[in-house]
Write a protein that holds these residues in place. Structure first.
Motif, PDB file in Angstrom:
ATOM      1  N   ILE A  93      -1.791  -1.329  -4.057  1.00 48.26           N
ATOM      2  CA  ILE A  93      -2.341  -0.071  -4.426  1.00 48.26           C
ATOM      3  C   ILE A  93      -1.650   1.023  -4.093  1.00 48.26           C
ATOM      4  O   ILE A  93      -0.908   1.103  -3.042  1.00 48.26           O
ATOM      5  CB  ILE A  93      -3.810  -0.274  -3.672  1.00 48.26           C
ATOM      6  CG1 ILE A  93      -4.855   1.051  -4.037  1.00 48.26           C
ATOM      7  CG2 ILE A  93      -3.555  -0.329  -2.338  1.00 48.26           C
ATOM      8  CD1 ILE A  93      -5.946   1.005  -3.613  1.00 48.26           C
TER       9      ILE A  93
ATOM     10  N   LEU B 176      -9.459  -5.235  -4.472  1.00 52.34           N
ATOM     11  CA  LEU B 176     -10.020  -3.635  -4.257  1.00 52.34           C
ATOM     12  C   LEU B 176     -10.682  -3.158  -5.580  1.00 52.34           C
ATOM     13  O   LEU B 176     -10.140  -2.487  -6.311  1.00 52.34           O
ATOM     14  CB  LEU B 176      -8.839  -2.898  -3.998  1.00 52.34           C
ATOM     15  CG  LEU B 176      -8.006  -3.314  -2.674  1.00 52.34           C
ATOM     16  CD1 LEU B 176      -6.526  -2.609  -2.578  1.00 52.34           C
ATOM     17  CD2 LEU B 176      -9.018  -2.718  -1.357  1.00 52.34           C
TER      18      LEU B 176
ATOM     19  N   ILE C 278       0.918  -1.240   0.037  1.00 49.71           N
ATOM     20  CA  ILE C 278      -0.035   0.159   0.001  1.00 49.71           C
ATOM     21  C   ILE C 278       0.836   1.212   0.274  1.00 49.71           C
ATOM     22  O   ILE C 278       1.788   1.328   0.705  1.00 49.71           O
ATOM     23  CB  ILE C 278      -1.135  -0.138   1.256  1.00 49.71           C
ATOM     24  CG1 ILE C 278      -1.862  -1.123   1.280  1.00 49.71           C
ATOM     25  CG2 ILE C 278      -1.498   1.432   1.272  1.00 49.71           C
ATOM     26  CD1 ILE C 278      -2.638  -1.335   2.365  1.00 49.71           C
TER      27      ILE C 278
ATOM     28  N   CYS D 166      -4.906  -7.048  -6.645  1.00 48.93           N
ATOM     29  CA  CYS D 166      -5.620  -5.959  -5.872  1.00 48.93           C
ATOM     30  C   CYS D 166      -6.519  -5.474  -6.795  1.00 48.93           C
ATOM     31  O   CYS D 166      -7.518  -4.701  -6.572  1.00 48.93           O
ATOM     32  CB  CYS D 166      -4.819  -4.766  -5.281  1.00 48.93           C
ATOM     33  SG  CYS D 166      -3.748  -5.307  -4.040  1.00 48.93           S
TER      34      CYS D 166
ATOM     35  N   CYS E 179      -8.418  -1.173   3.237  1.00 45.65           N
ATOM     36  CA  CYS E 179      -7.573  -1.652   2.251  1.00 45.65           C
ATOM     37  C   CYS E 179      -7.486  -3.118   2.960  1.00 45.65           C
ATOM     38  O   CYS E 179      -7.595  -4.092   2.373  1.00 45.65           O
ATOM     39  CB  CYS E 179      -6.575  -1.101   1.770  1.00 45.65           C
ATOM     40  SG  CYS E 179      -6.843   0.124   0.587  1.00 45.65           S
TER      41      CYS E 179
ATOM     42  N   LEU F 162     -13.496   0.258  -4.373  1.00 49.98           N
ATOM     43  CA  LEU F 162     -12.513   1.672  -4.288  1.00 49.98           C
ATOM     44  C   LEU F 162     -13.638   2.604  -3.969  1.00 49.98           C
ATOM     45  O   LEU F 162     -13.373   3.919  -3.059  1.00 49.98           O
ATOM     46  CB  LEU F 162     -11.707   1.995  -5.586  1.00 49.98           C
ATOM     47  CG  LEU F 162     -10.625   1.043  -5.805  1.00 49.98           C
ATOM     48  CD1 LEU F 162      -9.952   1.386  -7.027  1.00 49.98           C
ATOM     49  CD2 LEU F 162      -9.712   0.957  -4.383  1.00 49.98           C
TER      50      LEU F 162
ATOM     51  N   THR G 155      -5.072   0.511  -8.679  1.00 45.63           N
ATOM     52  CA  THR G 155      -4.619  -0.951  -8.021  1.00 45.63           C
ATOM     53  C   THR G 155      -3.697  -1.654  -9.183  1.00 45.63           C
ATOM     54  O   THR G 155      -3.973  -1.369 -10.328  1.00 45.63           O
ATOM     55  CB  THR G 155      -5.992  -1.504  -7.925  1.00 45.63           C
ATOM     56  OG1 THR G 155      -6.509  -1.615  -9.157  1.00 45.63           O
ATOM     57  CG2 THR G 155      -6.614  -1.136  -6.619  1.00 45.63           C
TER      58      THR G 155
END
Lengths: 248, 353
Positions: free
Chosen positions: A89, A112, A59, A108, A144, A117, A104
């Motif tokens: 992400i 995600l 992240i 992900c 997340c 999102l 992403t």
């Protein structure tokens, strides 16, 4: 020479023991405009490291105060060229124009998803709007992590029913319009008495005599359009990304 | 009034023109005589009534409402027509009568195309027209009977003309190419000019106010290779009218159709462009020969729910046209059926996507 070899082997062993690799060493909280204190950056870094160690997902938080013409391309390139993990992400914030973008990568893109999102942004938009950047970043990482832990969204029976019902909302009117078109054509065939539109039947064969046939070039117009790769799931630098963005 | 009827030299019954054999036929003794035979021997085998010369010539009565009647030379019954009726039959005895007076002088046709399709074939063709028409009301085919079938020689003006003019088009040629980052579209604009002439032969337009132009135009074309110089014999057994629309009045419609064909012919020579749109054009028509011809048409009338439905058939080629009624219930049932089918297909696709 023996000492060097021993130290090298020891470092390799320690890295593998503690699950630290090259991706983990990259800077993941990049606050170029000092919106976060050092302590806040450290706390966020710890949370991000924990997510990486548990799930192998990077992240990245990127806070800037610069104008970028193509935010999506910039953010995707930043992630791709930053040496981060394939799955991850990046959350980009620019206070210059109050732009945000979440990009992403890898797995992900599924865990995600765009819907998630949107959900994440809905939950942190209030904090961003109040310039509570630490709160927003903290919530972002937590949300997340929650979604990554949950894994890709598995559609429920209700989702299936709703999706099917939505499809039918499109299918039925389209089917009706096609049906109407077919029956109108059938109706038209009920009337075969129509006026002639020309006298082609009565042209004397070979009588067409073209006396002047000029094709004169007048001018040219040229338009150039940048080739876009779509708002989500597009390719950037050879890798595929998902993403969402906007203003806060 | 000058009328003419043809009698069989064998049994003295009426001779009518037979579309199948192309001869004059006696329906009673089934004798056949060629048109040429009858023409040559008219004086001896036929019976002509000449006003002023023959005491038996029927007297014409002009009525206030415009209708004209005269006594049937055969049975004395009243035959009703109007001042354009050139051939008809007695409603009482069926005597086919040709009123030659109506087709004299400026009204004498130059050409005729004889009937080739019989009355029975015309009725059968109408039945065939009903077939496969899913929107046709059931009652229309069950209860409906053809009320009237009339073999008509319709007065047509057959017009030759030459069209000349210039048409200008705005055309574009579009090329699109990509360098990876940008999509470049280059549009070349052209001014395309076409000028020339097209010649037309025998464009037909009806010269009667009794029929709708939509019927007489939609049964085109006729095969002019079978068009022959006019002779009264072909009218025996059919209805015929002389024209009541002068040739000058149909020339504008002829020009309109010719202009459309010239536009199409010129447009067909414009190739190699992405888009072509007509900018402007000017087409002049110079009229050539105009001939008066009688062309064969079967008119079939049916009555249903108080409305009269008229069908026209080209008496030479058998092409039939008309306007059939639509059952509103069937219309919406078929819409519902197709909607159901396509919805089912869509649902299956949606399930697998």
């Amino acid at each position: 020479m023996k000492k060097v070899t021993v130290i090298f082997i020891t470092v390799i062993l320690l890295c593998s023991l503690f699950g630290v690799n090259a991706f983990a060493s990259r800077e993941k909280v990049i606050d170029k405009v000092d919106l976060l204190t050092d302590t806040e950056e450290a706390r966020l870094g710890e949370m991000i490291d924990s997510v990486y160690e548990t799930y192998g997902v990077d992240i990245v938080l990127l806070l800037e105060d610069t104008y970028v013409s193509d935010i999506r391309e910039y953010v995707e390139n930043y992630y791709d060229n930053g040496g981060y993990a394939p799955d991850g992400i990046i959350f980009y914030i620019s206070v210059y124009d109050r732009d945000w973008y979440m990009c992403t990568s890898g797995s992900c893109m599924e865990t995600l998803s765009d819907d998630r999102l949107d959900d994440i942004f809905d939950q942190i938009s209030g904090q961003l709007g109040n310039d509570d950047y630490y709160g927003a970043m903290h919530s972002f990482v937590s949300l997340c992590e929650g979604y990554v832990a949950e894994g890709p969204y598995v559609p429920t029976a209700m989702d299936f029913v709703m999706g099917f019902a939505l499809s039918m909302c499109v299918v039925v009117p389209v089917a009706f319009l096609i049906a109407l078109l077919i029956v109108f054509i059938e109706k038209r065939k009920m009337n075969t008495a129509v006026l002639q539109t020309n006298a082609n039947e009565y042209i004397i064969k070979g009588s067409l005599d073209i006396k002047e046939s000029n094709d004169v070039f007048v001018n040219s117009t040229v338009t150039r359009v940048p080739i876009s790769s779509g708002s989500s799931g597009g390719g950037g630098g050879g890798r595929s990304h998902g993403g969402r963005g906007g203003k806060f | 009034m000058e009328t003419l009827e043809y009698r069989c030299p064998n049994c003295n019954a009426y001779l009518v023109f037979d579309p199948k054999s192309g001869d004059m036929k006696c329906d009673y003794c089934l004798s056949h005589f060629s048109v040429e035979q009858v023409k040559e021997n008219n004086d001896t085998r036929g019976k002509a009534y000449n006003e002023g010369e023959n005491a038996e010539a029927p007297e014409e009565h002009v009525h206030e409402d415009g209708y004209v009647s005269f006594s049937c030379p055969s049975c004395g019954g009243e035959i009703v027509g109007d001042d354009t009726t050139a051939a008809t039959e007695c409603p009482f005895c069926g005597n086919p009568t040709v009123i030659t007076q109506r087709l004299n002088g400026e009204f004498k046709p130059d050409f005729v195309i004889p009937f080739k399709v019989t009355k029975e074939e015309a009725v059968a063709a109408l039945e065939k027209l009903y077939k496969g028409k899913k929107l046709l009301p059931d009652a229309f085919t069950k209860d409906n009977r053809v009320k009237k079938v009339t073999g008509m020689y319709v007065p047509y003006w057959i017009c030759d003309c030459v069209a000349s003019g210039t048409v200008t088009y705005n055309a574009t040629r579009v090329n699109t190419f990509s360098d990876g980052k940008y999509l470049t579209t280059r549009t070349d604009h052209f001014n395309v000019i076409r000028a020339g002439t097209v010649a037309f032969d025998n464009i037909p337009e009806d010269g009667t106010t009794k029929l709708e132009g939509i019927h007489t135009e939609s049964i085109e074309p006729y095969d002019y290779s079978e068009m022959i110089p006019y002779s009264n014999q072909y009218l025996s057994g059919y209805v015929a009218d002389r024209y009541d629309v002068p040739s000058e009045d149909v020339l504008e419609r002829v020009a309109q159709r010719a202009r459309a064909s010239v536009e199409e012919s010129f447009r067909d020579t414009v190739h190699g462009y992405s888009t072509v749109s007509r900018a402007n054009g000017d087409i002049d028509i110079s009229n050539g020969d105009v001939h008066f011809a009688l062309l064969p048409v079967w008119m079939l009338n049916t009555k249903w729910k108080g409305n009269i439905y008229t069908f026209a058939m080209n008496g030479q080629t058998g092409k039939m046209v008309g306007d059939l009624p639509v059952d509103k219930g069937k219309f919406w049932k078929r819409v519902a059926m197709f909607t159901g089918i396509f919805t089912a297909i869509g649902a299956v696709i949606a399930l697998f996507l």
